[in-house]
Design an enzyme around this catalytic site. Structure first.
Site, mmCIF file in Angstrom:
data_model
loop_
_atom_site.group_PDB
_atom_site.id
_atom_site.type_symbol
_atom_site.label_atom_id
_atom_site.label_comp_id
_atom_site.label_asym_id
_atom_site.label_seq_id
_atom_site.Cartn_x
_atom_site.Cartn_y
_atom_site.Cartn_z
ATOM 1 N N HIS A 17 -48.515 -29.712 -78.692
ATOM 2 C CA HIS A 17 -49.495 -29.009 -79.530
ATOM 3 C C HIS A 17 -49.849 -27.651 -78.932
ATOM 4 O O HIS A 17 -50.472 -27.572 -77.872
ATOM 5 C CB HIS A 17 -50.747 -29.900 -79.666
ATOM 6 C CG HIS A 17 -51.768 -29.358 -80.597
ATOM 7 N ND1 HIS A 17 -53.100 -29.653 -80.505
ATOM 8 C CD2 HIS A 17 -51.661 -28.518 -81.669
ATOM 9 C CE1 HIS A 17 -53.758 -29.022 -81.450
ATOM 10 N NE2 HIS A 17 -52.909 -28.320 -82.174
ATOM 11 N N ASN B 222 -59.051 -30.206 -80.566
ATOM 12 C CA ASN B 222 -59.535 -30.215 -81.949
ATOM 13 C C ASN B 222 -60.665 -31.212 -82.185
ATOM 14 O O ASN B 222 -61.468 -31.043 -83.098
ATOM 15 C CB ASN B 222 -58.380 -30.466 -82.931
ATOM 16 C CG ASN B 222 -57.531 -29.217 -83.086
ATOM 17 O OD1 ASN B 222 -57.975 -28.125 -82.743
ATOM 18 N ND2 ASN B 222 -56.322 -29.365 -83.590
HETATM 19 N N1 3HC Z 1 -50.090 -12.446 -81.738
HETATM 20 C C1 3HC Z 1 -49.573 -11.893 -80.612
HETATM 21 N N2 3HC Z 1 -50.325 -11.332 -79.643
HETATM 22 C C2 3HC Z 1 -51.647 -11.328 -79.832
HETATM 23 C C3 3HC Z 1 -52.255 -11.882 -80.977
HETATM 24 C C4 3HC Z 1 -51.427 -12.462 -81.953
HETATM 25 N N3 3HC Z 1 -51.901 -13.012 -83.074
HETATM 26 N N4 3HC Z 1 -53.591 -11.704 -80.852
HETATM 27 C C5 3HC Z 1 -53.798 -11.078 -79.691
HETATM 28 N N5 3HC Z 1 -52.637 -10.856 -79.071
HETATM 29 C C6 3HC Z 1 -52.428 -10.236 -77.748
HETATM 30 C C7 3HC Z 1 -52.756 -8.765 -77.773
HETATM 31 O O1 3HC Z 1 -51.601 -8.001 -78.121
HETATM 32 C C8 3HC Z 1 -53.176 -8.503 -76.335
HETATM 33 O O2 3HC Z 1 -52.038 -8.385 -75.499
HETATM 34 P P1 3HC Z 1 -52.023 -7.369 -74.223
HETATM 35 O O3 3HC Z 1 -53.091 -7.901 -73.292
HETATM 36 O O4 3HC Z 1 -50.632 -7.503 -73.690
HETATM 37 O O5 3HC Z 1 -52.331 -6.019 -74.789
HETATM 38 C C9 3HC Z 1 -53.883 -9.821 -75.931
HETATM 39 O O6 3HC Z 1 -53.372 -10.822 -76.845
HETATM 40 C C10 3HC Z 1 -55.370 -9.732 -76.047
HETATM 41 O O7 3HC Z 1 -55.669 -9.357 -77.375
HETATM 42 P P2 3HC Z 1 -56.820 -8.337 -77.798
HETATM 43 O O8 3HC Z 1 -57.200 -7.468 -76.646
HETATM 44 O O9 3HC Z 1 -56.467 -7.670 -79.081
HETATM 45 O O10 3HC Z 1 -57.998 -9.262 -78.243
HETATM 46 P P3 3HC Z 1 -58.832 -10.272 -77.450
HETATM 47 O O11 3HC Z 1 -58.953 -9.956 -76.004
HETATM 48 O O12 3HC Z 1 -60.050 -10.361 -78.274
HETATM 49 O O13 3HC Z 1 -58.031 -11.652 -77.566
HETATM 50 C C11 3HC Z 1 -57.553 -13.655 -78.703
HETATM 51 C C12 3HC Z 1 -57.578 -12.150 -78.805
HETATM 52 C C13 3HC Z 1 -56.609 -14.090 -77.606
HETATM 53 C C14 3HC Z 1 -57.081 -14.199 -80.040
HETATM 54 C C15 3HC Z 1 -59.031 -14.137 -78.357
HETATM 55 O O14 3HC Z 1 -59.925 -13.626 -79.299
HETATM 56 C C16 3HC Z 1 -59.168 -15.632 -78.298
HETATM 57 O O15 3HC Z 1 -58.842 -16.265 -77.322
HETATM 58 N N6 3HC Z 1 -59.675 -16.242 -79.410
HETATM 59 C C17 3HC Z 1 -59.825 -17.694 -79.500
HETATM 60 C C18 3HC Z 1 -58.517 -18.292 -79.913
HETATM 61 C C19 3HC Z 1 -58.570 -19.786 -79.959
HETATM 62 O O16 3HC Z 1 -59.564 -20.433 -79.645
HETATM 63 N N7 3HC Z 1 -57.461 -20.396 -80.395
HETATM 64 C C20 3HC Z 1 -57.347 -21.811 -80.518
HETATM 65 C C21 3HC Z 1 -57.501 -22.198 -81.932
HETATM 66 S S1 3HC Z 1 -57.366 -23.943 -82.150
HETATM 67 C C22 3HC Z 1 -55.739 -24.198 -82.493
HETATM 68 O O17 3HC Z 1 -54.959 -23.292 -82.615
HETATM 69 C C23 3HC Z 1 -55.315 -25.603 -82.652
HETATM 70 C C24 3HC Z 1 -54.890 -25.916 -84.049
HETATM 71 O O18 3HC Z 1 -54.324 -27.196 -84.084
HETATM 72 C C25 3HC Z 1 -56.027 -25.849 -85.045
#
Ligand code: 3HC
Length: 282
Positions: free
Chosen positions: A138, A188
């Protein structure tokens, strides 16, 4: 392990494929139509080009990564894979059909993994003749960034399969945690009720979406607020996890919020449809 086959070219399938290809594996991504796969490939190229522009990936590495990836509509091509990862829609019957068909196509030693958000690995494995080699793998959205992989053991998953998949997760730069089957696994089971609670607050008019998100970012130090996160995950996925938690536990504390159902019924699924709790079309 050399050849990885990913079923489902949605956001998670594509990101998982990209993670493996970046780590040097040969990866095939399968979906039902060339139109979907053309869109997927274009999306991948665009996101890799962004990395090149930012200077975090070289042009050569981009070309090499793309060279290790293939796109196909033919499920039978999974016959060559060492590991298959299923990332199709969160629906038990569809997943069981996919696994029954893979069981007939794949080599006996091939491990079949599911990226399910909450569906029972034991129930998926039960349609195959290799329950010891069926496991949950996952990933978390965005999978190219998020470090965790929950490695989920079904009732009959072997120690050998578990260890192989944990080692593989480490090899692709992720941190595996071993989880015994239970609805929602670990993340989750905790995260989706929190999101559901945030939707409930919005429904009650306690605060605006923006203020709920700001409160959790600044008050609990979350990187994004629960409603922004729901839009990233997909409201349909959040609803499906809550429905599984509610059905499996029989506990009303997991009952999905009516507002969450309403948004899903209206097709407001978050980023992927352009509208969720926020509007991304502008
Ligand atoms: N695809 C690829 N790279 C991405 C991306 C994406 N969608 N979003 C962000 N990135 C990269 C950026 O390019 C950046 O890379 P760099 O450091 O090399 O420049 C790095 O990640 C950090 O991004 P940002 O500076 O733009 O933004 P943030 O520091 O705000 O981080 C985030 C973005 C990592 C998405 C952060 O907001 C985060 O951790 N959010 C929470 C995400 C989370 O909780 N996910 C779990 C969801 S639950 C799940 O998926 C399970 C399912 O079963 C439901």
């Amino acid at each position: 392990m050399e050849k990885i086959f990913v079923i489902g070219a949605g956001t998670m399938g594509l990101d998982i494929a990209q993670v493996f290809a970046k780590a040097g594996f040969e990866v095939a991504v399968q979906d039902v139509s060339d139109k979907i796969l053309d869109g997927t490939r274009a999306k991948l190229v665009k996101s890799l080009e962004k990395l090149v522009t930012k200077g975090t990936m070289s042009e050569e590495n981009k070309a090499a990564l793309l060279g290790r990836m293939r796109f196909t509509t033919d499920v039978a091509a999974a016959a060559h894979a060492d590991l298959v990862i299923e990332a199709v829609v969160e629906n038990m019957e569809i997943k069981r059909k996919v696994f029954a068909s893979l069981d007939g196509i794949c080599k006996p030693e091939t491990i079949l993994a599911s990226n399910t958000s909450s569906i029972s690995i034991t129930a998926i494995a039960a349609v195959t003749s290799r329950q010891d080699r069926v496991i949950g793998m996952h990933f978390f959205n965005p999978a190219v960034v998020m470090k965790l992989v929950e490695v989920i053991r079904g009732a009959n998953t072997s120690d050998e399969t578990t260890e192989t998949v944990k080692a593989l997760a480490s090899q692709i730069g992720k941190r595996p945690v071993e989880v015994n089957e239970g609805p929602g696994f670990v993340v989750n089971k905790i995260l989706c009720p929190m999101i559901n609670e945030a939707v409930g607050l919005l429904e009650l008019g306690v605060a605006s979406a923006e203020d709920i998100d700001t409160a959790m970012c600044l008050g609990a130090n979350h990187p994004m607020g629960p409603l922004t996160l729901a839009d990233l995950i997909g409201l349909d996925v959040c609803l499906s996890v809550m429905e599984t938690l509610h059905a499996e536990t029989g506990d009303d504390k997991y009952r999905p919020s009516m507002l969450l159902r309403k948004y899903v019924r209206a097709g407001k699924l978050g980023r992927k449809t352009g509208v969720g709790f926020y509007d991304y079309r502008k």
